[in-house]
Scaffold this motif. Sequence first.
Motif, PDB file in Angstrom:
ATOM      1  N   UNK A  69     -25.661  13.013  62.764  1.00 15.47           N
ATOM      2  CA  UNK A  69     -26.988  12.394  63.624  1.00 15.47           C
ATOM      3  C   UNK A  69     -27.018  12.477  64.927  1.00 15.47           C
ATOM      4  N   UNK A  70     -26.821  11.088  65.596  1.00 18.44           N
ATOM      5  CA  UNK A  70     -27.086  11.188  66.998  1.00 18.44           C
ATOM      6  C   UNK A  70     -25.805  11.262  67.842  1.00 18.44           C
ATOM      7  N   UNK A  71     -24.439  11.723  67.009  1.00 15.47           N
ATOM      8  CA  UNK A  71     -23.199  12.134  67.903  1.00 15.47           C
ATOM      9  C   UNK A  71     -23.459  13.544  68.483  1.00 15.47           C
ATOM     10  N   UNK A  72     -22.716  13.458  69.670  1.00 20.35           N
ATOM     11  CA  UNK A  72     -23.011  14.983  70.414  1.00 20.35           C
ATOM     12  C   UNK A  72     -21.836  15.738  69.888  1.00 20.35           C
ATOM     13  N   UNK A  73     -22.036  16.458  68.752  1.00 18.78           N
ATOM     14  CA  UNK A  73     -21.044  17.154  68.083  1.00 18.78           C
ATOM     15  C   UNK A  73     -21.199  18.544  68.304  1.00 18.78           C
ATOM     16  N   UNK A  74     -22.466  19.004  68.145  1.00 22.85           N
ATOM     17  CA  UNK A  74     -22.678  20.282  68.191  1.00 22.85           C
ATOM     18  C   UNK A  74     -22.653  20.620  69.707  1.00 22.85           C
ATOM     19  N   UNK A  75     -23.256  19.842  70.638  1.00 22.79           N
ATOM     20  CA  UNK A  75     -23.394  20.079  72.019  1.00 22.79           C
ATOM     21  C   UNK A  75     -22.096  20.176  72.688  1.00 22.79           C
ATOM     22  N   UNK A  76     -21.077  19.323  72.128  1.00 21.11           N
ATOM     23  CA  UNK A  76     -19.638  19.250  72.627  1.00 21.11           C
ATOM     24  C   UNK A  76     -19.153  20.777  72.310  1.00 21.11           C
ATOM     25  N   UNK A  91     -32.214   5.088  62.921  1.00 16.45           N
ATOM     26  CA  UNK A  91     -32.248   4.784  64.628  1.00 16.45           C
ATOM     27  C   UNK A  91     -31.367   5.802  65.250  1.00 16.45           C
ATOM     28  N   UNK A  92     -30.159   6.036  64.799  1.00 22.19           N
ATOM     29  CA  UNK A  92     -29.353   6.918  65.521  1.00 22.19           C
ATOM     30  C   UNK A  92     -29.601   8.485  65.275  1.00 22.19           C
ATOM     31  N   UNK A  93     -30.245   8.732  64.153  1.00 26.09           N
ATOM     32  CA  UNK A  93     -30.738  10.064  63.733  1.00 26.09           C
ATOM     33  C   UNK A  93     -31.893  10.229  64.963  1.00 26.09           C
ATOM     34  N   UNK A  94     -32.815   9.152  64.845  1.00 30.95           N
ATOM     35  CA  UNK A  94     -33.872   9.473  65.651  1.00 30.95           C
ATOM     36  C   UNK A  94     -33.543   9.735  67.178  1.00 30.95           C
ATOM     37  N   UNK A  95     -32.552   8.893  67.609  1.00 27.23           N
ATOM     38  CA  UNK A  95     -32.138   9.029  69.062  1.00 27.23           C
ATOM     39  C   UNK A  95     -31.397  10.593  68.951  1.00 27.23           C
ATOM     40  N   UNK A  96     -30.898  11.154  68.241  1.00 24.31           N
ATOM     41  CA  UNK A  96     -30.285  12.305  68.520  1.00 24.31           C
ATOM     42  C   UNK A  96     -31.443  13.497  68.694  1.00 24.31           C
TER      43      UNK A  96
END
Length: 815
Positions: free
Chosen positions: A611-618, A799-804
């Motif tokens: 969802x909104x976690x910066x996993x792929x970017x990291x 909400x968190x998915x939308x924020x991602x």
Amino acid sequence: MNVLKFGGTSVANANNITQVCQIVADKSKEDKLAVVISAFSGVTDLLLSASLKAAAKDESYRELLSEIEKKHFDAIKELLPIQQQSALLSHVKRIVNHLETLLDGCFLLGERSARTSDTIIGFGELLSSCIVAETLKQSVAKSTYKDSRELIRTDDNFGKANVDFAKTNVLIKEYFASTDAHVIVLPGFIGSSENGDNTTLGRGGSDYTAAILASGLNADKLEIWTDVNGMFTANPKIVRQAQPIASISYQEAMELSHFGAKVLYPPTIQPALDKNIPIFIKNTFEPNVYGTLISANPEKSQNPIKGISHIEGISLVTLEGSGMIGVAGSSKRLFEVLSDKGINVIFITQASSEHSICIGILDSDSEKAQKAIDNAFETEISRHRIEPCIVEKGLCIVALVGENMKNHQGLSGKMFSTLGKNNVNIRAIAQGASERNISVVINERDVKKALNTLHERFFEDNTKQINLFVMGVGNVGEKFLDQIHQQKKFLRDNLKINLRVIALSNSKKMIFDEEGLSLKDWKQQLESGENADIGRFVQNVKTLNLRNSIFVDITTNQHVSDSYHQYLEDSIAVVTCNKIACSSVYENYVDLKNTSRKYGAPFLFETNVGAGLPIIDTLKNMVASGDKVNKIQAVLSGSLNFIFNNFDGNSSFHDVVKEAGIQGFTEPDPKIDLSGVDVARKILILIRESGYEMEMHDIENKSFLPKECLDTQSVPDFFVSLLTHAKHFDDLYDQAKSQDCRLKYVAQFENGKAAVGLQFIPKDHPFYNLEGKDNIVLFFTDRYSDQPLLIRGAGAGAAVTASGIFADVIRASNN
């Protein structure tokens, strides 16, 4: 002495003429004035059309003549008291009768000579100027009328006569010295030859009349009154953010005028430039606005660019071949051919190899030019030393103009990169040694996008307008739109990003608004939209061809994901939470990434995992910096984590899954989550982003669902099967509890192998205390070998998915 010129829109009707007379009356209190009047708006076109119809023996020219007469009679009746109308109506009627005689002659002869044409199309100024002059006498007693044909002497080059300034200047000085009138009204556009024939001064002729008078009188200033607040940084009809230019040099004004700034025409400037007479561009309908001052020494500006202009309807003509290399006179022959045919060359560029020369001309001249050039170089073409000339139509010239451009490095680079990022292909480039102008030729369909993009880059404090096309407005989509609405001002003020939602679509309806949809009532707007169609949605996005466009996919639809290539190939960024594309066959995944790089269009999918976690970017940053991922362990389903954290023996598994759906943690079909397919897609995406090639079928899926549950064909049937197999799920819980473990659905990758499945997690494992809907990912890399890199946080929820998704939109905007 000051000279004022009023354009066609300024005298289009009685109300406007009243406004003009007020301006002149106010100005006359301080200075003696020469006032040049254009034809009523649209009248010159009517005269031209009437003459063509008459020459073609089309009797409808009489209807146009009646329209012209009525337009002027109506103005007189509104402007003057009844007792003062008779003389002017009679005078206008005599002019119209003369015009009728000429048109009848064209009809009888079936032709229209250049001399007759000049006489006919000059009637517009004769009619308008006498009406304005008579009206002005009501407010300025010492005002009079003077026919410009008695002052401006020209040759007999009908259609665009050349002024004999030596004779004209004498006539102007003699007349103005002899009159005691304080205001003299004159028709623009017209003059007369030595033989007494009526002539016209060509495009922008009324402006030119005013400049000729200003030069002959050594006027203090020349004022051009029109319907806009001066010259603008770009065409305000195309670039809504265009700004008036307060001060500009003669040379800059000439460049902008040459490249299509229709408020002024290049010949107008030259007589004033020769005498260093300042020119003001003013708005008749907002007379107190400063406008634009054109002078020899304009105020200095920090911005080296003064304006962006363009000319549409351009053709590129290219002559190339080895027979041109080192052969003297090839260019001379080419330009002589064009000159002999009366074809104006607007744009020139030549390769340093001398292998080719490219010119820009009007589309209307292209066929004539092609035939003439091929005939002139017939011998070389027959010997295959030169190719037949190539003509490309439907192009446009866009030019950056600024006197101070030569003192600033990198402007060309900024121009080209800005256009390139928006998929605006540059067909040709020209820049003079003075560096006052950088011109490019582009496709005409891209002109709006190009002008707005360049204006944004050079004039709008680097505020970037982002145009969003959103497909999918369910729970996540609605939250996404709410977040945009809430943060719009913050983004504009702090990040210099102006977000506009241009289109919305759900499975039933779609709506487009080029000016941006209101996010206050988007639901109501969407309800009244047209029927949704993925193909038509794509086509609409491409047809609008807006700068900085981003397609946002908030669906789980495969057909939508199949459209990504079409967007990326048009340099339209794609932001998606739809996992289907990146977990499809490896070839398609790689192709999407390559297409993104090729066309400079971001393809971002952070919300595919976590969802909104910066996993792929990291992960991307680690790989880009040279780190190597050796192992991944993760709980990647916030839905499944929520379910197993709440499946505690007090509620049935069926009820917990139902509650997860109600709270929006599962897909509408929860079997997608519980089957492990969703988790398998997520780990596959992480594996691929880590640099490994893998397909979906390579991932071992250890399903905890009974086969009957997996085989159900509908959502209701699936929930029934959960009740049927309640004991199976209770046994799993009891088994985990007996081992003092918790149930977690884990994805793992190591040594080239990947698997997903339910595991019993002991107390000492990092996954044990993972609560609620949280996700967790452990990356074991060359640099993080002893202690893995850990990312943890909410991995589900609208909400968190939308924020991602929002974060990816910001990343794409900053690209």
